[in-house]
Motif scaffolding. Sequence first.
Motif, mmCIF file in Angstrom:
data_model
loop_
_atom_site.group_PDB
_atom_site.id
_atom_site.type_symbol
_atom_site.label_atom_id
_atom_site.label_comp_id
_atom_site.label_asym_id
_atom_site.label_seq_id
_atom_site.Cartn_x
_atom_site.Cartn_y
_atom_site.Cartn_z
ATOM 1 N N SER A 8 0.821 -1.216 0.000
ATOM 2 C CA SER A 8 0.000 0.000 0.000
ATOM 3 C C SER A 8 0.849 1.257 0.000
ATOM 4 N N SER A 9 2.045 1.187 0.602
ATOM 5 C CA SER A 9 2.886 2.387 0.645
ATOM 6 C C SER A 9 3.362 2.790 -0.745
ATOM 7 N N ALA A 10 3.356 1.840 -1.683
ATOM 8 C CA ALA A 10 3.749 2.153 -3.059
ATOM 9 C C ALA A 10 2.564 2.619 -3.891
ATOM 10 N N ASP A 11 1.393 2.655 -3.277
ATOM 11 C CA ASP A 11 0.175 3.090 -3.975
ATOM 12 C C ASP A 11 -0.561 4.120 -3.126
ATOM 13 N N PRO A 12 0.041 5.302 -2.947
ATOM 14 C CA PRO A 12 -0.558 6.301 -2.061
ATOM 15 C C PRO A 12 -1.799 6.944 -2.650
ATOM 16 N N ILE A 13 -2.642 7.436 -1.767
ATOM 17 C CA ILE A 13 -3.803 8.234 -2.159
ATOM 18 C C ILE A 13 -3.416 9.696 -1.962
#
Length: 577
Positions: free
Chosen positions: A321-326
């Motif tokens: 998830s840290s590589a896919d931030p919002i």
Amino acid sequence: MTSQQLEPTEDDFGFVPDNRPVHDDHDPAVEALEEKYWAIVSKFEGYGYGAKIVEPHDEWLHIAVRVPDDGRYPGPEVHHWAAHVYDYHGGAEALITIDSDSKPVVSQIAPNPWPEYWAVGTFPDPEPNESTARTALKIAERAINPPPAPDYTQPPSVNPFAPHKAGGLLEAIAGWVSLTNRRPSPEFAMLAAIGFVSALFSRRAVGPTHAGLNMYLAGLATTGFGKEHPLAALQCLAYDCKMPWLIGPGDITSGAAIEKIVRRRPAFIMPMDELGALLESVNGRGAATWAKTIRKVLLELYSKSTGSWTGREYADPDKDSSADPIFAPTVSFMGMSTPETFYAGLTEESLSDGFLNRLTIVSASERPKKQEAGPLAAPASLIEMVKDYAKALPQSDLAAAGSRTANMRPSMVTVPWADESVREHWDAIEDWQVSQITDHGRLEGVMGRFALQVLKLATVRALSMSPAEPQVTMSDVEWGRAIVWKSVTYIEQGIETHMAGSAFEELVNAILNALRASPTGYLSMAVLVKKKGVSKADHKMVKAALDRLFERGDIYMPSIVGTGMRVTLAGREVPDE
């Protein structure tokens, strides 16, 4: 009344202001007057009024100020071929003189432009009426006699829930919400309007300090106040405007559920019918682990509206998830509850973890009277107005589309201050907030985001008034301050009324009893935290309890003695050490 400095650019009538110095010589008499002139000009500029020497003499100076007939955007400029300044849109002339003692006075009010200058263009109102001249006089007098500095210890005089005081889109929405409610409450109607406008411009615009437009709104009242209708109206307007993405879920089961919807739609407002019940399930001592994640996520998201959020890290080795931030998640909610249920859902930790100071709470003042109301459907005029406002923001179509894509960094419009005096005014509010916490013992968990909430609301009102050219004005700030003032006051009163007898109050009483049992009337902090009823409380709760006791006048502000802290009962004399 606020003002806006006009830029020196060519206007619709071909007028280009002349910014050259009026005098290039070194006449001592003129220079002496100029020195006095610039002293008073600084006062003009502090309120957004530009000024210029237009006719210097040995004993006085003329300063002309151009004033529009609506009194909203005074923009003084010096006419390049005349000694006086006129408003091209039907306003009156205000002529101010400064005598040799630097005493400025309004010496002339011209009701309309001179006929020989009409050739410049067509005047919509070449003969302003009497009220126009009075407006000009009022603005000119304010420029030379600025009002006293605001008293931040007193609430603003404006009623922020009166639709006409909000103006623009806020006024239109609040009026419609009240008109379609059998039990109309102006407070809750305005709350719905604020929620809608903030969602409409969320992730598309930010305030002057780059604060996002996400808001946590709560309406509290007993039964019979029509609490359900504003929530229904909020959803109805979004759907009728074909903007369903503005509305989020009304019931959330976990922090993971919030993350799931935010990854799909990074900006929305959640209408919650039973906010108090949700808080109780989240904050209760027996709350399930999954329920507690809701509170954690809401706390995190509030401060991420202009940054990035990675959400929860999962055990799945294929998911990072840290590589896919919002980017810039802008999540708001508007919830309704009864006061009893709402405060039952709060815990001692809520007073210190920052959850309460993220909330803007509105309470209806009077039980609404019944009225006949038609079906809940947004009129075509309101739908058109909403769509026009959404398009008016100076933002490209690509940027507007990107505002709804979670993994795309949005290009957001920064709403500026109308002038420097407004920024200074808000800075003073922020300083006052800090002093209330540090010098007056008010709970940081309640007051800690006073100024931030004011600015968020002020920015929403600025967008509501003029989305094409939004600016945060003095009246925007005072409108926002009026709402937050009422919110903080209501929270403090609610804590006293509804949280008495809680574990927090037990801690407060335990500290007070320990101090009273001490022969000297004081205890070191190291000793106090070991006392019965205090030893099991965490540091934040002890600090919050001491803040409460200081605010009530039961103790002095804890003082530093040697390497530790000392807590002393009010009224007890303690020798210096």
